[in-house]
Design a protein around this motif. Structure first.
Motif, PDB file in Angstrom:
ATOM      1  N   GLU A  75       0.838  -1.202   0.000  1.00 46.68           N
ATOM      2  CA  GLU A  75       0.000   0.000   0.000  1.00 46.68           C
ATOM      3  C   GLU A  75       0.878   1.260   0.000  1.00 46.68           C
ATOM      4  O   GLU A  75       0.590   2.235  -0.686  1.00 46.68           O
ATOM      5  CB  GLU A  75      -0.924  -0.025   1.225  1.00 46.68           C
ATOM      6  CG  GLU A  75      -2.107   0.919   1.165  1.00 46.68           C
ATOM      7  CD  GLU A  75      -3.070   0.602   0.025  1.00 46.68           C
ATOM      8  OE1 GLU A  75      -2.869  -0.400  -0.704  1.00 46.68           O
ATOM      9  OE2 GLU A  75      -4.008   1.393  -0.154  1.00 46.68           O
ATOM     10  N   LEU A 109      -9.322   9.831  -9.917  1.00 42.70           N
ATOM     11  CA  LEU A 109     -10.407   9.114  -9.234  1.00 42.70           C
ATOM     12  C   LEU A 109     -10.006   8.666  -7.829  1.00 42.70           C
ATOM     13  O   LEU A 109     -10.855   8.507  -6.970  1.00 42.70           O
ATOM     14  CB  LEU A 109     -10.841   7.886 -10.058  1.00 42.70           C
ATOM     15  CG  LEU A 109     -11.484   8.167 -11.408  1.00 42.70           C
ATOM     16  CD1 LEU A 109     -11.766   6.858 -12.130  1.00 42.70           C
ATOM     17  CD2 LEU A 109     -12.767   8.957 -11.237  1.00 42.70           C
ATOM     18  N   PHE A 110      -8.724   8.429  -7.635  1.00 44.75           N
ATOM     19  CA  PHE A 110      -8.322   7.986  -6.287  1.00 44.75           C
ATOM     20  C   PHE A 110      -7.424   9.006  -5.587  1.00 44.75           C
ATOM     21  O   PHE A 110      -6.696   8.681  -4.670  1.00 44.75           O
ATOM     22  CB  PHE A 110      -7.682   6.590  -6.313  1.00 44.75           C
ATOM     23  CG  PHE A 110      -6.672   6.362  -7.397  1.00 44.75           C
ATOM     24  CD1 PHE A 110      -5.364   6.739  -7.217  1.00 44.75           C
ATOM     25  CD2 PHE A 110      -7.044   5.743  -8.583  1.00 44.75           C
ATOM     26  CE1 PHE A 110      -4.431   6.510  -8.205  1.00 44.75           C
ATOM     27  CE2 PHE A 110      -6.115   5.505  -9.586  1.00 44.75           C
ATOM     28  CZ  PHE A 110      -4.796   5.893  -9.401  1.00 44.75           C
ATOM     29  N   ARG A 111      -7.471  10.232  -6.076  1.00 45.33           N
ATOM     30  CA  ARG A 111      -6.795  11.328  -5.384  1.00 45.33           C
ATOM     31  C   ARG A 111      -7.789  11.990  -4.424  1.00 45.33           C
ATOM     32  O   ARG A 111      -8.999  11.885  -4.631  1.00 45.33           O
ATOM     33  CB  ARG A 111      -6.320  12.368  -6.393  1.00 45.33           C
ATOM     34  CG  ARG A 111      -5.089  11.970  -7.171  1.00 45.33           C
ATOM     35  CD  ARG A 111      -3.937  11.729  -6.190  1.00 45.33           C
ATOM     36  NE  ARG A 111      -2.708  11.416  -6.897  1.00 45.33           N
ATOM     37  CZ  ARG A 111      -1.819  12.340  -7.284  1.00 45.33           C
ATOM     38  NH1 ARG A 111      -2.033  13.621  -7.060  1.00 45.33           N
ATOM     39  NH2 ARG A 111      -0.708  11.973  -7.894  1.00 45.33           N
ATOM     40  N   ARG A 113     -10.287  14.613  -2.976  1.00 48.60           N
ATOM     41  CA  ARG A 113     -11.275  15.378  -3.745  1.00 48.60           C
ATOM     42  C   ARG A 113     -10.725  16.765  -4.156  1.00 48.60           C
ATOM     43  O   ARG A 113     -10.957  17.221  -5.275  1.00 48.60           O
ATOM     44  CB  ARG A 113     -12.534  15.566  -2.892  1.00 48.60           C
ATOM     45  CG  ARG A 113     -13.791  15.829  -3.690  1.00 48.60           C
ATOM     46  CD  ARG A 113     -14.969  15.966  -2.767  1.00 48.60           C
ATOM     47  NE  ARG A 113     -15.267  14.719  -2.059  1.00 48.60           N
ATOM     48  CZ  ARG A 113     -16.057  13.768  -2.536  1.00 48.60           C
ATOM     49  NH1 ARG A 113     -16.659  13.934  -3.700  1.00 48.60           N
ATOM     50  NH2 ARG A 113     -16.279  12.671  -1.858  1.00 48.60           N
ATOM     51  N   ARG A 116      -8.543  16.761  -7.371  1.00 43.04           N
ATOM     52  CA  ARG A 116      -9.066  16.199  -8.627  1.00 43.04           C
ATOM     53  C   ARG A 116      -9.200  17.216  -9.761  1.00 43.04           C
ATOM     54  O   ARG A 116      -8.773  16.938 -10.885  1.00 43.04           O
ATOM     55  CB  ARG A 116     -10.405  15.500  -8.371  1.00 43.04           C
ATOM     56  CG  ARG A 116     -10.235  14.205  -7.591  1.00 43.04           C
ATOM     57  CD  ARG A 116     -11.546  13.568  -7.235  1.00 43.04           C
ATOM     58  NE  ARG A 116     -11.358  12.595  -6.165  1.00 43.04           N
ATOM     59  CZ  ARG A 116     -12.325  12.057  -5.439  1.00 43.04           C
ATOM     60  NH1 ARG A 116     -13.580  12.405  -5.665  1.00 43.04           N
ATOM     61  NH2 ARG A 116     -12.068  11.197  -4.499  1.00 43.04           N
TER      62      ARG A 116
ATOM     63  N   GLY B  35     -15.524   8.614   0.133  1.00 44.34           N
ATOM     64  CA  GLY B  35     -14.395   9.376  -0.407  1.00 44.34           C
ATOM     65  C   GLY B  35     -14.089   9.108  -1.873  1.00 44.34           C
ATOM     66  O   GLY B  35     -13.277   9.808  -2.469  1.00 44.34           O
ATOM     67  N   TYR B  36     -14.714   8.094  -2.439  1.00 45.31           N
ATOM     68  CA  TYR B  36     -14.423   7.763  -3.845  1.00 45.31           C
ATOM     69  C   TYR B  36     -15.677   7.877  -4.709  1.00 45.31           C
ATOM     70  O   TYR B  36     -16.787   7.710  -4.226  1.00 45.31           O
ATOM     71  CB  TYR B  36     -13.899   6.331  -3.970  1.00 45.31           C
ATOM     72  CG  TYR B  36     -12.588   6.100  -3.276  1.00 45.31           C
ATOM     73  CD1 TYR B  36     -11.511   6.961  -3.482  1.00 45.31           C
ATOM     74  CD2 TYR B  36     -12.414   5.024  -2.415  1.00 45.31           C
ATOM     75  CE1 TYR B  36     -10.307   6.748  -2.839  1.00 45.31           C
ATOM     76  CE2 TYR B  36     -11.214   4.802  -1.769  1.00 45.31           C
ATOM     77  CZ  TYR B  36     -10.168   5.673  -1.983  1.00 45.31           C
ATOM     78  OH  TYR B  36      -8.976   5.458  -1.350  1.00 45.31           O
ATOM     79  N   ALA B  37     -15.432   8.158  -5.967  1.00 46.56           N
ATOM     80  CA  ALA B  37     -16.540   8.183  -6.930  1.00 46.56           C
ATOM     81  C   ALA B  37     -16.060   7.499  -8.205  1.00 46.56           C
ATOM     82  O   ALA B  37     -15.709   8.154  -9.190  1.00 46.56           O
ATOM     83  CB  ALA B  37     -16.965   9.626  -7.212  1.00 46.56           C
ATOM     84  N   PRO B  38     -15.998   6.161  -8.185  1.00 54.82           N
ATOM     85  CA  PRO B  38     -15.387   5.461  -9.324  1.00 54.82           C
ATOM     86  C   PRO B  38     -16.319   5.301 -10.527  1.00 54.82           C
ATOM     87  O   PRO B  38     -16.175   4.351 -11.299  1.00 54.82           O
ATOM     88  CB  PRO B  38     -15.043   4.096  -8.720  1.00 54.82           C
ATOM     89  CG  PRO B  38     -16.081   3.859  -7.689  1.00 54.82           C
ATOM     90  CD  PRO B  38     -16.496   5.210  -7.169  1.00 54.82           C
ATOM     91  N   ARG B 377      -8.206   0.195  -1.173  1.00 58.18           N
ATOM     92  CA  ARG B 377      -9.612   0.454  -0.867  1.00 58.18           C
ATOM     93  C   ARG B 377     -10.354   0.996  -2.098  1.00 58.18           C
ATOM     94  O   ARG B 377     -11.534   0.723  -2.291  1.00 58.18           O
ATOM     95  CB  ARG B 377      -9.742   1.439   0.306  1.00 58.18           C
ATOM     96  CG  ARG B 377     -11.123   1.378   0.972  1.00 58.18           C
ATOM     97  CD  ARG B 377     -11.143   2.147   2.273  1.00 58.18           C
ATOM     98  NE  ARG B 377     -11.130   3.580   2.090  1.00 58.18           N
ATOM     99  CZ  ARG B 377     -12.168   4.293   1.675  1.00 58.18           C
ATOM    100  NH1 ARG B 377     -13.310   3.711   1.390  1.00 58.18           N
ATOM    101  NH2 ARG B 377     -12.088   5.595   1.530  1.00 58.18           N
ATOM    102  N   PHE B 378      -9.661   1.745  -2.934  1.00 58.14           N
ATOM    103  CA  PHE B 378     -10.295   2.247  -4.152  1.00 58.14           C
ATOM    104  C   PHE B 378     -10.628   1.088  -5.095  1.00 58.14           C
ATOM    105  O   PHE B 378     -11.729   1.005  -5.656  1.00 58.14           O
ATOM    106  CB  PHE B 378      -9.370   3.245  -4.858  1.00 58.14           C
ATOM    107  CG  PHE B 378      -9.924   3.706  -6.187  1.00 58.14           C
ATOM    108  CD1 PHE B 378     -10.891   4.687  -6.252  1.00 58.14           C
ATOM    109  CD2 PHE B 378      -9.490   3.128  -7.372  1.00 58.14           C
ATOM    110  CE1 PHE B 378     -11.424   5.094  -7.457  1.00 58.14           C
ATOM    111  CE2 PHE B 378     -10.009   3.527  -8.591  1.00 58.14           C
ATOM    112  CZ  PHE B 378     -10.989   4.516  -8.636  1.00 58.14           C
TER     113      PHE B 378
END
Lengths: 228, 462
Positions: A75, A109-111, A113, A116, B35-38, B377-378
């Motif tokens: 990770e 998408l995984f940064r 908010r 982004r 926290g995610y919006a995939p 987790r994403f």
């Protein structure tokens, strides 16, 4: 941010114990362009993946700046890659059903908010810098050269100081490959990005600052190209 | 807690249960996707694996839909049969099977039954607590429609007075059920018997005459009557729909049934033109069943006791017999519910297996995400959201499939039984579906977790 590379005693063994990679030492200054060549199965891509921290069983030391990559868990290595390493693959590895901008800004998408919008804006700028103005177009309608440009924009949108490329021109015809090499080299030079590219393409290797030759998982030569 | 729950209205309980059943899925979704919006990535996955995804959605929709449809249908059938028996408070018949008498009287199913004698009938009709004592005489038919002899007051009771045209004023007049294909003014001759066993010639004909022309075929058997009508009946009215098998029945004065069978018509010779009660016990040929309506509700119980006599009559509440039947059906229902649950469990297991297979398909994309630095987790959230969207879409579509299946089954059963069945999915089915959705969404955490164990390099090279 500049990240010098220091590799020491990097080894990788297969599950049966065969030595796949054995690199006693390797260094690179920030902003250097390094080519890696060698026969198929020599261990070029394995070395690239080791430098990216993708190999769980790698031993030794791969230090980028102050970060000892191999001491991190998977990770931690992923977090490091997200901030510091952009990757380009031979067959582009894009999401075909998405547009160029969605692909180029995939890492947004995984940064967090808050980051982004900026990342998406940079992705758009990189696409334009690489000659792709129709950012919403689905990549299925793109040529091979255009797709690899989208992949480069994705790798550079995060402003990572290191770019690792695995055979970036192998899927392209000569004309497209030459154009891509021009654009890629110009872009990394402008950004001061370290580029380490595995390639068989002499046109790309000739533009590098150094070219490493890998044989049987070991470093056989470390040369400066004639035209560099 | 239990007390508070019990004080809630049924609707509030149903809504609360639905929320409780869905809550684990909702909480899982919130926690996993926090926290995610995939969504763009999901769009990519769905675009790439559209056929596999569509097949999954269809599999889930059909399996959940069938469960929903069957449960809704079973409930609709219970309601429909209960509604059909609504107008039959108490039935007195000759001793035998209550179920047979129920099926014959309420659902007009052909059956052999003994007869209630004139004396017994007179005693029933003369009871001070009886407001309606209607004899029912079965056994004749016209086409697919059973011809039932009874009294005008039962007809009014059955149709709640909603009759287009008029009631009969002559022995040879009929009021037809709402679905009988005979117009007012049409004339027909009933056949003796029902279905394949019907003999069209027994009563002198068996055909209809829409023009209303006279016929003179047939005689009435051994006894002659002044009002000989040649076995031909004229339709004078039509009942409003009742949603019961009586909608396909033709109702005629009971006197006519007795007459065409060559029997006395229930009245002494000097009053043989009379229609309806009172009947003379000496001229009462017997009737398979008597439908009773009491003056007061409580009196039904007293009447049932009074007319349950060994070797003479049996009295029963159709509702009670149906309840007994529902108890048996209740076991079937429980078995069906269990089967539905097991089926849902198997579907969930199949979906889980399918998701494992499906996640293998985008192994490369997952490896790419990890190579680009996506947190575990994403990746987990993306794979789970993919499964969740499939499950939700399949379940919602399943609700539609269940609705459609229940509707189709209702029409088939209604067409075969003439019982109006409304089998829309209700709260039970929604709860079943909610339980399935939650279970499946929790199970789909597994493939999402397994994806993370796949080596990134293997995925990149695949």
């Amino acid at each position: 941010m500049s990240l010098p590379l220091h590799v020491a005693d990097l080894r990788l063994r297969s599950p049966r114990g065969r030595l796949l990679l054995d690199l006693p030492a390797l260094s690179a200054t920030p902003g250097a362009l390094i080519g890696i060549r060698g026969a198929s199965g020599a261990g070029k891509t394995t070395l690239l993946y080791a430098l990216a921290g993708l190999l769980d069983r790698a031993e030794g030391s791969v230090r980028w700046g102050d970060t000892e990559l191999l001491s991190l868990g998977s990770e931690g290595r992923a977090r490091f890659r997200a901030r510091n390493i952009g990757m380009i693959f031979q067959d582009f590895m894009l999401f075909e059903e998405l547009g160029a901008l969605d692909n180029a800004s995939l890492t947004a998408l995984f940064r967090p908010r808050s980051e982004r919008p900026a990342l998406r804006a940079r992705a758009r700028a990189r696409l334009e810098a690489l000659g792709l103005t129709d950012a919403e177009r689905r990549v299925t309608s793109f040529s091979g050269g255009e797709r690899q440009r989208v992949a480069i924009a994705r790798a550079m949108a995060a402003e990572a100081p290191v770019l690792l490329a695995d055979e970036p021109t192998a899927s392209l015809d000569r004309a497209n490959a030459d154009r891509l090499i021009d654009d890629l080299v110009a872009l990394v030079r402008t950004q001061g990005t370290t580029l380490i590219a595995v390639s068989h393409d002499p046109a790309l290797l000739d533009r590098m600052d150094r070219v490493l030759t890998i044989e049987g998982g070991a470093l056989a030569a470390d040369e400066v190209p004639a035209c560099a | 807690m239990r007390l508070i729950w019990d004080t809630l209205p049924a609707l509030a309980q149903d809504i609360a249960l639905l929320i409780v059943l869905l809550l684990p899925a909702l909480l899982t979704g919130v926690l996993v996707l926090r926290g995610y919006a995939p969504w763009p990535l999901l769009r990519g996955f769905f675009g790439r694996f559209r056929w596999s995804a569509a097949l999954f959605v269809l599999l889930i929709a059909i399996s959940t839909g069938m469960g929903i449809g069957l449960l809704a249908q079973e409930r609709g059938l219970r309601r429909g049969t209960a509604q059909a028996a609504d107008k039959f408070d108490l039935i007195v018949a000759a001793p035998g099977s209550e179920l047979t008498a129920l099926f014959a009287s309420v659902f007009l199913q052909p059956s052999d039954m003994g007869l209630v004698s004139g004396a017994a009938y007179a005693e029933i009709a003369g009871h001070e607590q009886v407001s309606i004592a209607a004899p029912l005489a079965f056994g004749d038919s016209y086409g697919a429609a059973p011809v039932v002899g009874t009294t005008a007051e039962f007809l009014r009771h059955l149709s709640e007075g909603q009759i287009e045209g008029r009631l009969w004023q002559d022995h040879a007049e009929a009021v037809v059920g709402a679905l009988v294909a005979l117009e007012t003014g049409a004339r027909f001759t009933p056949a003796h018997g029902v279905g394949d066993a019907a003999d069209p010639e027994a009563h002198g004909g068996g055909h209809a005459d829409e023009e209303g022309e006279d016929h003179d075929e047939g005689d009435h058997g051994e006894e002659s009557h002044d009002h000989d009508h040649g076995g031909t009946i004229t339709v004078v009215g039509r009942m409003a729909p009742t949603g019961t098998p009586w909608d396909r029945a033709i109702l005629i004065p009971v006197e006519f049934v007795w007459e065409v069978h060559g029997l006395a018509n229930g009245h002494a010779p000097d009053r043989e033109a009379q229609i309806g009660p009172p009947f003379d016990p000496e001229y009462f040929p017997g009737t398979p069943a008597v439908v009773i309506r009491a003056q007061e509700l409580w009196a039904n119980y007293a009447l049932r006791s009074e007319f349950t006599r060994d070797g003479e009559t049996m009295a029963f509440f159709p509702g009670a017999v149906l309840s007994g039947l529902y108890r048996v059906m209740g076991d079937v229902r429980q078995a069906m519910s269990l089967m539905a649950l097991v089926t849902q469990g198997l579907v969930a297991a199949s979906v889980l297996t399918g998701l494992f297979i499906l996640t293998r398909l985008f192994r490369r994309q997952i490896a790419l995400l990890r190579a680009l630095g996506a947190p575990r987790r994403f990746v987990f959230a993306t794979v789970w959201a993919f499964s969740a969207v499939l499950l939700l879409a399949g379940s919602l579509l399943g609700l539609g499939v269940g609705w459609g299946a229940a509707e189709v089954l209702s029409r088939i059963v209604s067409a075969r039984t003439d019982i109006a069945i409304s089998a829309l999915p209700g709260w039970t089915e929604l709860h079943l579906l909610a339980g399935f959705v939650t279970l499946a969404m929790l199970l789909s955490l597994l493939p999402a977790a397994v994806v993370l164990r796949q080596p990134v390099v293997d995925g990149l090279r695949s």
